[in-house]
Design a protein around this motif. Sequence first.
Motif, mmCIF file in Angstrom:
data_model
loop_
_atom_site.group_PDB
_atom_site.id
_atom_site.type_symbol
_atom_site.label_atom_id
_atom_site.label_comp_id
_atom_site.label_asym_id
_atom_site.label_seq_id
_atom_site.Cartn_x
_atom_site.Cartn_y
_atom_site.Cartn_z
ATOM 1 N N MET A 10 0.751 -1.144 0.148
ATOM 2 C CA MET A 10 -0.110 -0.106 -0.153
ATOM 3 C C MET A 10 0.952 1.277 0.133
ATOM 4 N N ALA A 11 0.486 2.261 -0.725
ATOM 5 C CA ALA A 11 1.193 3.216 -0.787
ATOM 6 C C ALA A 11 1.134 4.233 0.492
ATOM 7 N N VAL A 12 2.243 4.863 0.733
ATOM 8 C CA VAL A 12 2.388 5.731 2.118
ATOM 9 C C VAL A 12 2.208 7.050 1.619
ATOM 10 N N ARG A 13 1.231 7.651 2.771
ATOM 11 C CA ARG A 13 0.956 9.071 2.589
ATOM 12 C C ARG A 13 2.356 9.934 2.451
ATOM 13 N N ARG A 14 2.148 11.052 1.714
ATOM 14 C CA ARG A 14 3.296 11.740 1.265
ATOM 15 C C ARG A 14 3.251 13.161 1.815
ATOM 16 N N LYS A 15 4.223 13.955 2.398
ATOM 17 C CA LYS A 15 4.248 15.119 2.549
ATOM 18 C C LYS A 15 4.788 16.187 1.494
ATOM 19 N N VAL A 16 3.533 17.097 1.102
ATOM 20 C CA VAL A 16 3.937 17.890 -0.228
ATOM 21 C C VAL A 16 4.021 19.270 0.495
ATOM 22 N N MET A 17 5.147 20.115 0.256
ATOM 23 C CA MET A 17 4.988 21.469 0.860
ATOM 24 C C MET A 17 5.010 22.383 -0.434
ATOM 25 N N ALA A 18 4.056 23.099 -0.365
ATOM 26 C CA ALA A 18 3.807 24.129 -1.466
ATOM 27 C C ALA A 18 4.276 25.580 -0.961
ATOM 28 N N GLU A 35 -7.332 34.990 2.241
ATOM 29 C CA GLU A 35 -8.454 35.327 2.784
ATOM 30 C C GLU A 35 -9.412 34.790 1.737
ATOM 31 N N ALA A 36 -9.409 35.327 0.366
ATOM 32 C CA ALA A 36 -10.077 34.891 -0.680
ATOM 33 C C ALA A 36 -10.469 33.468 -0.718
ATOM 34 N N PHE A 37 -9.396 32.686 -0.510
ATOM 35 C CA PHE A 37 -9.608 31.021 -0.676
ATOM 36 C C PHE A 37 -9.461 30.313 0.450
ATOM 37 N N GLY A 38 -9.891 31.061 1.488
ATOM 38 C CA GLY A 38 -9.983 30.392 2.740
ATOM 39 C C GLY A 38 -8.647 29.517 3.361
ATOM 40 N N LEU A 39 -7.494 29.915 2.890
ATOM 41 C CA LEU A 39 -6.363 29.302 3.106
ATOM 42 C C LEU A 39 -5.562 30.010 4.337
ATOM 43 N N ARG A 40 -4.490 29.284 5.037
ATOM 44 C CA ARG A 40 -3.713 29.986 5.798
ATOM 45 C C ARG A 40 -2.427 29.559 5.776
ATOM 46 N N ALA A 41 -1.092 29.933 6.175
ATOM 47 C CA ALA A 41 0.111 29.596 5.929
ATOM 48 C C ALA A 41 0.396 28.657 7.129
ATOM 49 N N ASP A 42 0.899 27.353 6.875
ATOM 50 C CA ASP A 42 1.241 26.733 8.017
ATOM 51 C C ASP A 42 2.693 27.332 8.589
ATOM 52 N N HIS A 43 3.696 27.873 7.615
ATOM 53 C CA HIS A 43 4.690 28.470 7.937
ATOM 54 C C HIS A 43 4.765 29.798 7.104
ATOM 55 N N ASP A 44 5.041 30.924 7.928
ATOM 56 C CA ASP A 44 5.241 32.309 7.109
ATOM 57 C C ASP A 44 6.663 32.800 7.675
ATOM 58 N N LEU A 45 7.453 32.903 6.242
ATOM 59 C CA LEU A 45 8.874 33.407 6.737
ATOM 60 C C LEU A 45 8.990 35.061 6.747
ATOM 61 N N ALA A 46 7.952 35.598 6.445
ATOM 62 C CA ALA A 46 7.807 37.038 6.677
ATOM 63 C C ALA A 46 8.895 37.867 6.117
ATOM 64 N N TRP A 72 -3.712 10.467 0.854
ATOM 65 C CA TRP A 72 -2.613 10.673 0.234
ATOM 66 C C TRP A 72 -1.602 11.610 0.539
ATOM 67 N N PHE A 73 -1.979 12.914 0.859
ATOM 68 C CA PHE A 73 -0.953 13.850 0.780
ATOM 69 C C PHE A 73 -1.097 14.499 2.181
ATOM 70 N N GLU A 74 -0.245 15.255 3.045
ATOM 71 C CA GLU A 74 -0.174 15.742 4.017
ATOM 72 C C GLU A 74 0.323 17.159 3.522
ATOM 73 N N THR A 75 -0.452 18.242 3.357
ATOM 74 C CA THR A 75 -0.102 19.134 2.384
ATOM 75 C C THR A 75 0.238 20.705 3.156
ATOM 76 N N LEU A 76 1.312 20.974 3.267
ATOM 77 C CA LEU A 76 1.801 22.314 3.922
ATOM 78 C C LEU A 76 1.945 23.581 2.986
ATOM 79 N N VAL A 77 1.408 24.621 3.520
ATOM 80 C CA VAL A 77 1.590 25.674 2.704
ATOM 81 C C VAL A 77 2.720 26.625 3.502
ATOM 82 N N VAL A 78 3.748 26.946 2.738
ATOM 83 C CA VAL A 78 4.598 27.942 3.140
ATOM 84 C C VAL A 78 4.670 29.216 2.347
#
Length: 387
Positions: free
Chosen positions: A1-9, A53-64, A33-39
């Motif tokens: 069985m395929a293993v869940r993958r971490k994808v960082m956008a 705000e428009a797409f209802g997203l938030r950053a998991d990590h913000d380098l600012a 399938w994916f653990e999806t992180l937003v940077v």
Amino acid sequence: MAVRRKVMAIFGSRPEGIKMAPVVQELRRHPDWFETLVVSTGQHREQLDQVFEAFGLRADHDLAIMQPRQTLTDIMVRALSGLDALLTAERPDLVLVHGDTSTTAAGALAAFYHKIPVGHVEAGLRTFDKYNPYPEEINRRMAGIIADIQFAPTPRAREHLISERVDPGTIFVTGQTGVDAALTVLRQPHEFSVPALREIDFDRHRVVVMTAHRRENLGEPMRNMFRAIRDLVERFPDVLLVYAVHLNPAVRELAWPILGGHPRILLLDPLPYPDMIHLAARSYMAMTDSGGIQEETPSLGVPHVLMRETTERPEALEAGVILLSGTSYEGVYSAGERLLTDGELHRRMARAQNPFGDGQASRRIAEYLGWRFGFLPEMPAPFDPRA
């Protein structure tokens, strides 16, 4: 069985955010399938916050990383430094970058340093002029050299990559994710959030929506563009120009002295993305030096004057959905005048088929990755603009 993958956008500017938001949303429809992180690098702070705000997203990590009047070197150094520490901590299975910003180049390079595979969304766009657009042409070539998976938006972009000896087996034609974003927003009921937009009489005026911000156009080219556009507004009394002025001080210092103070020119701060899409959809035409808006306006039925010397999207010229004006006063004025006086040209451009996408690019990307990681038995069908 395929293993869940971490994808960082990884993204940092408003255009990247708009085009990556539907990809992130699609990946998150497959939590098995994916653990999806937003940077977010925060390369464009206020404008990127609007997109989240428009797409209802938030950053998991913000380098600012954003600072006033930051240079290209500032952006690259701070982004690389922040991403280096983050990739060490998170160790994703795949990094996704988009397009051609400094964040794109830094994200791809940082992942390469950590030997983490890279997927490049919107791969293969080229003008073959390293200073036009600047620095985007080199940013996307750098990402293309590093990328392990090339998500080309069109068959032409695929051909560019193959001509550069990229392995065809790593290239998948998806369509343009920016079209996904625009169509998603356009289908939603909307009332303008900016009061000035609510006051526009679209029946009385032919509205021209405008953006201008390209680094290579700063100075005399942009001054020429603004002078030509003001003169067009003066000549055609039914034209109302709406210009969402970029926050770059170098743009603002040119815009207000030339375009300010006219009763039929609205100079506004950058608009929330839903406002921008619904404004464009109700406009007579667009005049911009933007890359991505070339892909959106055909789906909105809006003819487009592109105020640039080159375009990395020749499909738009071939499909007849843009006029390439250059940046001279004469070129911009002439192209705008043609669309404002030639009704048949306007109708032909408004009815042309969008060569860039069908609203399914993000689904194709998620399903392709699902196939690559072993969750799906077959690769999805690529985008075909002839279909």
